[in-house]
Write an enzyme that holds these catalytic residues in place. Structure first.
Site, PDB file in Angstrom:
ATOM      1  N   ILE A   1      10.895  22.468  14.904  1.00 15.79           N
ATOM      2  CA  ILE A   1      10.655  23.603  15.779  1.00 15.79           C
ATOM      3  C   ILE A   1      11.428  24.792  15.237  1.00 15.79           C
ATOM      4  CG2 ILE A   1      10.764  24.490  18.116  1.00 15.79           C
ATOM      5  CD1 ILE A   1       8.816  22.119  17.688  1.00 15.79           C
ATOM      6  N   LYS A   2      10.711  25.900  15.078  1.00 11.68           N
ATOM      7  CA  LYS A   2      11.314  27.094  14.492  1.00 11.68           C
ATOM      8  C   LYS A   2      11.773  28.036  15.603  1.00 11.68           C
ATOM      9  CE  LYS A   2       9.338  28.997  10.812  1.00 11.68           C
ATOM     10  NZ  LYS A   2       8.473  29.876   9.971  1.00 11.68           N
ATOM     11  N   ILE A   3      13.033  28.461  15.515  1.00 11.57           N
ATOM     12  CA  ILE A   3      13.595  29.403  16.480  1.00 11.57           C
ATOM     13  C   ILE A   3      14.320  30.507  15.721  1.00 11.57           C
ATOM     14  CG2 ILE A   3      13.813  27.623  18.261  1.00 11.57           C
ATOM     15  CD1 ILE A   3      16.794  27.518  17.706  1.00 11.57           C
TER      16      ILE A   3
END
Length: 351
Positions: free
Chosen positions: A137-139
């Site tokens: 998951i990219k944040i």
């Protein structure tokens, strides 16, 4: 043996910065993995382009528009399916490399860039919905994103922390990661399966600075920053403090070079690949840069070489009155705005 395999033998993984339904269903992604690509990254701009240009989405988009869903829910339905399918293609790489490669990234909504709690909720949900061990998951690396990183690492999620532009920002990311690892260990939970990459953006730095630099410094600041950041990485993860966590199973965060397609056509198309090969790093490249590197790149571990020269470049840039940390903050905000714009256009396609 392909040049991508040569790079992998030098300790770096090349990931593809692109994802679409055609890429997966045509078998192109599988072929790229056979040639040495080790993972996939995506972002709102990539999905906006895919939804607009790839005819394989048309039937599903039409069907989703008949359902009582928001545009964002329609987007997530399509994006999660694509990431899940890409994860399945990449699973063999993930298993063969003991969980170090074969990852596919999906970004949380850009609307959450300054909402730590919202980022945590959405990241948990997306990771659960994808349901694959090799999902990331990219944040964003905002203050809120770093707070979310600490929580999500403690949860055991794989994270791609994006929009890093400076050494200070990146070290802060490492510190947040360590806090998350310590919290998880304090609960007696395993940490060996958690993988985090820190996406350090390259070409945008030179693009922003070159117009204010003398000719001999143009096209050099970004690589110099990357070399200095890699030295920082070696110091941080080679420390006695981290060695204790490593003995308990913690993995090192890996630097991921992003935005590695050149923006100045006067520069060699493989500048930000050739110059940034180093052990335990990742480079995510767009299709054109990947093909240029395969055709004429150089597989040589240059990242750890001439760090003193890199620091001299940065000192000369600073001597011109340029504050690279202030620039990093501006570039991060610009990047957030670009993702906001791409996300708005993406949702408009699905409204």
């Amino acid at each position: 043996m392909s040049i991508l395999t040569d790079v992998k033998n030098l300790g770096q993984q090349i990931w593809l910065d692109n994802l679409s339904r055609s890429l997966v269903q045509s078998g192109d992604l599988a072929r790229m993995l056979e040639e040495g690509v080790c993972g996939v990254t995506s972002n709102p701009a990539i999905f906006q382009k895919a939804f607009a240009a790839d005819s394989l989405y048309a039937e599903d988009v039409a069907a989703l528009k008949t359902q009582n869903l928001t545009a964002k829910q329609r987007y997530e339905t399509l994006a999660v399916a694509d990431v899940r399918a890409a994860c399945d293609v990449c699973l063999k790489e993930y298993e063969a490399d003991s969980g170090r490669g074969g990852f596919v990234s999906l970004e949380v909504s850009p609307e959450l860039a300054h909402d730590a709690a919202g980022t945590v909720v959405e990241a948990r949900r997306l990771f659960r919905e994808i349901g694959r061990p090799n999902a990331m998951i990219k944040i964003p690396a905002t203050d809120a994103g770093l707070a979310a990183l600490e929580t999500l690492v403690s949860d055991g999620l794989n994270i791609n922390l994006t929009l890093l532009f400076s050494r200070r920002q990146t070290v802060r990311a490492y510190e947040a990661y360590v806090r998350g690892i310590r919290a998880r260990l304090a609960r007696g939970e395993a940490v060996g399966g958690i993988r985090v990459v820190a996406s350090f953006f390259i070409s945008r730095i030179d693009n922003a600075l070159d117009g204010n630099l003398p000719a001999h410094l143009r096209g050099k600041t970004a690589v110099a920053l990357a070399k200095a950041a890699y030295a920082d990485w070696q110091d941080f993860f080679g420390s006695t403090e981290f060695a204790d966590l490593a003995r308990q199973g913690a993995n090192r965060v890996r630097l991921l070079w992003a935005s590695t397609g050149v923006k100045n056509p006067a520069y060699p198309p493989t500048l930000y690949v050739d110059s940034l090969i180093g052990e335990d790093t990742v480079n995510t490249v767009p299709d054109a840069t990947l093909q240029a590197f395969i055709a004429g790149g150089t597989a040589r571990a240059e990242l750890a070489e001439n760090t003193d020269g890199a620091l001299a470049v940065l000192e000369e840039v600073a001597g011109l009155g340029i504050d690279v940390e202030a620039l990093a903050e501006r570039l991060q905000q610009d990047g957030l705005a670009q993702f906001d714009d791409a996300f708005a256009k993406l949702l408009a396609l699905l409204s």
